[in-house]
Design an enzyme around this catalytic site. Structure first.
Site, PDB file in Angstrom:
ATOM      1  CB  VAL A  64      15.773  42.384  38.229  1.00 45.79           C
ATOM      2  CG1 VAL A  64      17.137  42.891  37.817  1.00 45.79           C
ATOM      3  CG2 VAL A  64      15.497  41.026  37.520  1.00 45.79           C
ATOM      4  CB  CYS A  65      17.058  45.001  43.243  1.00 50.12           C
ATOM      5  SG  CYS A  65      18.568  43.816  44.019  1.00 50.12           S
ATOM      6  CE1 TYR A  66      19.558  51.016  41.009  1.00 46.64           C
ATOM      7  CE2 TYR A  66      18.475  50.449  42.974  1.00 46.64           C
ATOM      8  CZ  TYR A  66      18.409  51.229  41.631  1.00 46.64           C
ATOM      9  OH  TYR A  66      17.638  52.211  41.782  1.00 46.64           O
ATOM     10  N   GLY A  68      21.314  42.641  43.644  1.00 47.53           N
ATOM     11  CA  GLY A  68      20.824  41.319  44.247  1.00 47.53           C
ATOM     12  C   GLY A  68      20.651  40.993  45.744  1.00 47.53           C
ATOM     13  CG  PHE A  93      20.049  46.232  35.449  1.00 48.38           C
ATOM     14  CD1 PHE A  93      19.304  45.554  34.462  1.00 48.38           C
ATOM     15  CD2 PHE A  93      20.833  47.194  35.230  1.00 48.38           C
ATOM     16  CE1 PHE A  93      19.543  46.263  33.042  1.00 48.38           C
ATOM     17  CE2 PHE A  93      20.865  48.111  33.777  1.00 48.38           C
ATOM     18  CZ  PHE A  93      20.278  47.530  33.078  1.00 48.38           C
TER      19      PHE A  93
END
Length: 106
Positions: A64-66, A68, A93
């Protein structure tokens, strides 16, 4: 070995089913502290060695990042380390929080 894409509804279903998957969040410490998907752990250069050491190769891993984007590079790298089932969360996220504000842990 490459990674796969995972959408938010699929991740939600997995969590609801109690499917065993490792959720790793690669955002900065402050963002992670302010909110993350329940059950996820923050992963950075310092903790990735321990993570790889304790995660069975066959366990699904969701990165998971900000939004994708950077999770795709991280997922590809993790897949290259021998993990057999690695996913990048599409929308990251930000999208999760938008769709599931009640399922965010601080």
């Amino acid at each position: 070995m490459s990674f796969q894409h995972l959408d938010i509804p699929t991740l939600q279903a997995w969590l609801d089913e109690g499917r065993e998957a490792a959720l790793v969040d690669i955002r900065d410490p402050m963002s992670y502290a302010q909110g993350h998907i329940p059950g996820s752990r923050r992963l950075d250069n310092d903790s990735v060695g321990a993570f790889l050491g304790e995660t069975p190769a066959e366990r699904p891993v969701v990165v998971v990042c900000y939004h994708g984007h950077s999770s795709q590079q991280a997922a590809a790298w993790l897949a290259g380390q021998g993990l057999s089932e690695v996913y990048s969360l599409d929308g990251g996220f930000t999208e999760w929080q938008l769709r599931h504000p009640d399922r965010v842990e601080a």
